[in-house]
Design a protein around this motif. Structure first.
Motif, PDB file in Angstrom:
ATOM      1  N   VAL A  43       3.619  -4.038  11.940  1.00  0.00           N
ATOM      2  CA  VAL A  43       3.404  -4.189  10.499  1.00  0.00           C
ATOM      3  C   VAL A  43       4.421  -3.224   9.887  1.00  0.00           C
ATOM      4  CG1 VAL A  43       1.845  -3.806   8.545  1.00  0.00           C
ATOM      5  CG2 VAL A  43       0.953  -4.687  10.721  1.00  0.00           C
ATOM      6  N   PRO A  44       5.430  -3.739   9.163  1.00  0.00           N
ATOM      7  CA  PRO A  44       6.510  -2.857   8.720  1.00  0.00           C
ATOM      8  C   PRO A  44       6.027  -1.736   7.798  1.00  0.00           C
ATOM      9  CG  PRO A  44       6.950  -5.165   8.123  1.00  0.00           C
ATOM     10  CD  PRO A  44       5.579  -5.123   8.707  1.00  0.00           C
ATOM     11  N   THR A  45       6.653  -0.578   7.951  1.00  0.00           N
ATOM     12  CA  THR A  45       6.379   0.543   7.055  1.00  0.00           C
ATOM     13  C   THR A  45       7.718   1.154   6.648  1.00  0.00           C
ATOM     14  OG1 THR A  45       6.380   2.360   8.675  1.00  0.00           O
ATOM     15  CG2 THR A  45       4.308   1.136   8.419  1.00  0.00           C
ATOM     16  N   SER A  46       7.667   2.014   5.637  1.00  0.00           N
ATOM     17  CA  SER A  46       8.841   2.819   5.324  1.00  0.00           C
ATOM     18  C   SER A  46       8.965   3.881   6.419  1.00  0.00           C
ATOM     19  CB  SER A  46       8.672   3.459   3.946  1.00  0.00           C
ATOM     20  OG  SER A  46       7.676   4.458   3.998  1.00  0.00           O
ATOM     21  N   GLY A  47       9.989   4.725   6.317  1.00  0.00           N
ATOM     22  CA  GLY A  47      10.195   5.724   7.374  1.00  0.00           C
ATOM     23  C   GLY A  47      10.066   7.162   6.903  1.00  0.00           C
ATOM     24  N   ILE A  48       9.652   7.340   5.643  1.00  0.00           N
ATOM     25  CA  ILE A  48       9.426   8.686   5.112  1.00  0.00           C
ATOM     26  C   ILE A  48       7.950   8.813   4.758  1.00  0.00           C
ATOM     27  CG2 ILE A  48      11.795   9.027   4.282  1.00  0.00           C
ATOM     28  CD1 ILE A  48      10.767   8.176   1.466  1.00  0.00           C
ATOM     29  N   MET A 107       3.339  11.130  11.809  1.00  0.00           N
ATOM     30  CA  MET A 107       3.680  10.881  10.407  1.00  0.00           C
ATOM     31  C   MET A 107       2.866   9.712   9.838  1.00  0.00           C
ATOM     32  SD  MET A 107       7.208   9.828   8.489  1.00  0.00           S
ATOM     33  CE  MET A 107       6.981   8.079   8.767  1.00  0.00           C
ATOM     34  N   VAL A 108       2.506   9.834   8.590  1.00  0.00           N
ATOM     35  CA  VAL A 108       1.869   8.710   7.896  1.00  0.00           C
ATOM     36  C   VAL A 108       2.869   8.229   6.842  1.00  0.00           C
ATOM     37  CG1 VAL A 108      -0.143   7.912   6.608  1.00  0.00           C
ATOM     38  CG2 VAL A 108      -0.392   9.741   8.287  1.00  0.00           C
ATOM     39  N   PRO A 109       3.349   6.985   6.997  1.00  0.00           N
ATOM     40  CA  PRO A 109       4.442   6.517   6.129  1.00  0.00           C
ATOM     41  C   PRO A 109       4.043   6.340   4.673  1.00  0.00           C
ATOM     42  CG  PRO A 109       3.700   4.761   7.588  1.00  0.00           C
ATOM     43  CD  PRO A 109       2.967   5.988   8.008  1.00  0.00           C
ATOM     44  N   HIS A 110       5.034   6.319   3.818  1.00  0.00           N
ATOM     45  CA  HIS A 110       4.724   6.283   2.380  1.00  0.00           C
ATOM     46  C   HIS A 110       4.422   4.886   1.877  1.00  0.00           C
ATOM     47  CE1 HIS A 110       8.600   4.979   0.546  1.00  0.00           C
ATOM     48  NE2 HIS A 110       8.202   5.362  -0.640  1.00  0.00           N
ATOM     49  N   ILE A 111       4.969   3.860   2.532  1.00  0.00           N
ATOM     50  CA  ILE A 111       4.606   2.482   2.143  1.00  0.00           C
ATOM     51  C   ILE A 111       4.240   1.696   3.400  1.00  0.00           C
ATOM     52  CG2 ILE A 111       5.345   0.313   1.041  1.00  0.00           C
ATOM     53  CD1 ILE A 111       7.652   1.793  -0.253  1.00  0.00           C
ATOM     54  N   SER A 147       8.292  13.271  -2.390  1.00  0.00           N
ATOM     55  CA  SER A 147       7.543  14.124  -3.320  1.00  0.00           C
ATOM     56  C   SER A 147       6.648  13.305  -4.229  1.00  0.00           C
ATOM     57  CB  SER A 147       8.514  14.902  -4.204  1.00  0.00           C
ATOM     58  OG  SER A 147       9.142  13.997  -5.109  1.00  0.00           O
ATOM     59  N   GLY A 148       6.994  12.016  -4.396  1.00  0.00           N
ATOM     60  CA  GLY A 148       6.328  11.197  -5.394  1.00  0.00           C
ATOM     61  C   GLY A 148       6.967  11.376  -6.762  1.00  0.00           C
ATOM     62  N   ARG A 149       7.664  12.502  -6.963  1.00  0.00           N
ATOM     63  CA  ARG A 149       8.271  12.785  -8.272  1.00  0.00           C
ATOM     64  C   ARG A 149       9.753  12.374  -8.221  1.00  0.00           C
ATOM     65  NH1 ARG A 149       8.725  17.864  -9.789  1.00  0.00           N
ATOM     66  NH2 ARG A 149       8.508  18.960  -7.816  1.00  0.00           N
ATOM     67  N   ASP A 150       9.972  11.076  -8.054  1.00  0.00           N
ATOM     68  CA  ASP A 150      11.258  10.523  -7.631  1.00  0.00           C
ATOM     69  C   ASP A 150      12.492  11.090  -8.338  1.00  0.00           C
ATOM     70  OD1 ASP A 150       9.376   8.979  -6.394  1.00  0.00           O
ATOM     71  OD2 ASP A 150      10.105   7.057  -7.143  1.00  0.00           O
ATOM     72  N   ASN A 151      12.452  11.121  -9.668  1.00  0.00           N
ATOM     73  CA  ASN A 151      13.680  11.486 -10.402  1.00  0.00           C
ATOM     74  C   ASN A 151      13.518  12.822 -11.129  1.00  0.00           C
ATOM     75  OD1 ASN A 151      11.929  10.743 -12.395  1.00  0.00           O
ATOM     76  ND2 ASN A 151      13.461   9.703 -13.647  1.00  0.00           N
ATOM     77  N   GLN A 172       0.850  -1.199   0.000  1.00  0.00           N
ATOM     78  CA  GLN A 172       0.000   0.000   0.000  1.00  0.00           C
ATOM     79  C   GLN A 172       0.884   1.247   0.000  1.00  0.00           C
ATOM     80  OE1 GLN A 172      -2.527   0.635   3.504  1.00  0.00           O
ATOM     81  NE2 GLN A 172      -3.943   1.915   2.331  1.00  0.00           N
ATOM     82  N   TRP A 173       0.604   2.129  -0.926  1.00  0.00           N
ATOM     83  CA  TRP A 173       1.308   3.417  -0.982  1.00  0.00           C
ATOM     84  C   TRP A 173       0.358   4.514  -0.531  1.00  0.00           C
ATOM     85  CZ3 TRP A 173       4.237  -0.222  -3.173  1.00  0.00           C
ATOM     86  CH2 TRP A 173       5.621   0.021  -3.306  1.00  0.00           C
ATOM     87  N   ASN A 174       0.943   5.499   0.154  1.00  0.00           N
ATOM     88  CA  ASN A 174       0.176   6.539   0.832  1.00  0.00           C
ATOM     89  C   ASN A 174      -0.721   7.368  -0.108  1.00  0.00           C
ATOM     90  OD1 ASN A 174      -0.393   9.074   2.061  1.00  0.00           O
ATOM     91  ND2 ASN A 174       1.240   8.795   3.526  1.00  0.00           N
ATOM     92  N   TRP A 175      -0.124   8.138  -1.010  1.00  0.00           N
ATOM     93  CA  TRP A 175      -0.989   9.033  -1.814  1.00  0.00           C
ATOM     94  C   TRP A 175      -1.739   8.271  -2.881  1.00  0.00           C
ATOM     95  CZ3 TRP A 175       1.071  13.062  -5.825  1.00  0.00           C
ATOM     96  CH2 TRP A 175       2.159  12.568  -6.551  1.00  0.00           C
TER      97      TRP A 175
END
Ligand code: DGY
Length: 418
Positions: A93-98, A67-71, A159-163, A31-34
């Motif tokens: 339940v593991p999550t990312s940290g950003i 914070m609400v994690p991104h993954i 940002s979601g706009r990775d690169n 699951q991804w946040n946005w």
């Protein structure tokens, strides 16, 4: 039209795991946040209860600090890198940290306003309201320590706009030494020529390892990060969510949350003006580590129109999109096609993303720029007719890129057609 809506629904159902959806199978198996918040808008048209569940599941994994994690790594899947062991956030339940663009406040208000089941909507919104508010407050306390009114991202993935080209100069200051060797998984699911480079991945992972070494303590991460960017698009999403939450809170009689949310939005709307560039005719990123604007004509500065910016600015953004339209066949490219760094099919360096189009069009529409909003929405539909429900599309030839059968693309199509 009904046929396209049915196809879009089928994509969403296919990626539905009951209490959350994956963006697409294979490439993004969690699951991804946005993604979730925007996908809920699509669900709301045909299954309101399911829409609320999507957002509730996301907030069930909110951290204690807000914070609400991104993954959220609900289930093991070794088809994705970096997985839970790389993040090492130590959650049950593991999550990312950003984190990721805080679009939930906007989505919840919209789902609430359009709800057919008013009782369900009131109950769900009432529960979510303080959680979303806590996330917004978390942003301003942890990502704006000096109280400027705008927040910084500390990792491009936030940002979601990775690169994006926006990060190139700042990213040169992120080292790669000491990064543990790794194998990318994304490039086995999607065309490597359409994804970020290996050099960028090393830096993405360097930052993750740096933050992990600080125990994911958000009171330390901002100042410790060599990457601190104030992105107008990201801030616009936060501003819009704060102002939408203010309206929702008022409706629900939560006057304190309403006042605090509106105050955060007002301060940020004033501050975002400092990111405007007359020379570019759009907003720009600000590199907080060096204290300078980033002269990069990317979509972050156009997505700013999602916030309730002054009407004259919305008009100027619409004019800017008109200029971009002269050098591509479909709107809105994620980077100016006339810029040397433009790369038509490489992720956020040129391609079109329907979610960003949707937010830009919505903002322009609210500001009275309806002709441009309609044009952007029409281009969205042309793209899916030509390329199906892809992750993103080439702005010149409409090539479908990245993952296919993509949840949020389907959700946006349902939104546009309803
Ligand atoms: C990825 O893995 O490509 C994501 O964008 C990170 O969230």
């Amino acid at each position: 039209t009904q046929q396209i809506i049915d196809q879009a629904k089928a994509v969403m159902r296919k990626n539905d795991h009951g209490t959350y959806t994956v963006p697409t199978h294979g490439l993004y198996p969690f699951q991804w946040n946005w993604d979730s918040a925007l996908s809920a808008l699509g669900f709301a048209h045909f299954d309101e209860a399911r829409a609320w569940t999507e957002i509730e599941t996301l907030f069930a994994h909110q951290w204690d600090d807000g914070m609400v994690p991104h993954i959220i790594f609900h289930k093991h899947d070794d088809g994705y890198f970096p997985g839970p062991e790389v993040w090492g956030t130590g959650r049950e339940v593991p999550t990312s940290g950003i984190t990721q663009p805080p679009v939930a406040g906007f989505a919840v208000r919209r789902i609430f306003d359009r709800a057919r089941d008013k009782e369900l909507a009131a109950a769900k919104a009432r529960t979510l309201l303080p959680l979303i508010h806590a996330w917004h407050q978390w942003f301003f306390s942890n990502r704006d320590p000096k109280g400027t009114g705008l927040v910084a991202i500390i990792h491009p993935w936030e940002s979601g706009r990775d690169n994006s080209v926006d990060w190139d100069t700042a990213f040169e200051r992120v080292p790669t030494d000491g990064v543990q060797p790794f194998t990318r998984r994304d490039t086995s699911h999607a065309n490597p020529a359409h994804r970020p480079t290996d050099e960028q991945y090393k830096r993405y992972i360097w930052l993750v390892e740096k933050f992990r070494s600080l125990g994911w303590d958000n009171s330390k991460l901002h100042d410790a990060s060599p990457f601190q960017i104030v992105d107008p698009g990201f801030n616009a999403i936060l501003i819009r969510s704060c102002s939408d939450l203010a309206v929702l809170a008022e409706t629900l009689g939560e006057t304190e949350i309403a006042a605090q949310s509106q105050a955060m939005a007002d301060k940020a709307i004033e501050a975002i003006e400092t990111l405007w560039s007359d020379a570019r005719g759009q907003y720009l990123c600000f590199d907080r580590s060096v204290g300078a604007l980033v002269d990069s004509p990317s979509i972050g500065g156009i997505l700013a129109a999602f916030a309730p910016i002054p009407k004259a600015r919305a008009k100027a953004v619409s004019d800017r999109i008109e200029v971009l339209a002269a050098s591509c066949n479909f709107l809105v490219p994620s980077h100016d096609p006339t810029a040397p760094e433009f790369d038509a099919l490489r992720y956020w360096r040129g391609p079109i993303w329907l979610i960003v189009n949707y937010m830009i069009a919505d903002g322009l529409e609210c500001a009275g720029q309806t002709a441009m909003a309609d044009r952007i929405n029409r281009d969205c539909l042309r793209l899916i007719e030509l390329g199906g429900f892809a992750e993103y599309y080439g702005p010149i030839n409409a090539e479908p890129c990245g993952g296919d059968a993509f949840t949020w693309t389907a959700a946006m199509v349902i939104e546009i057609l309803n």
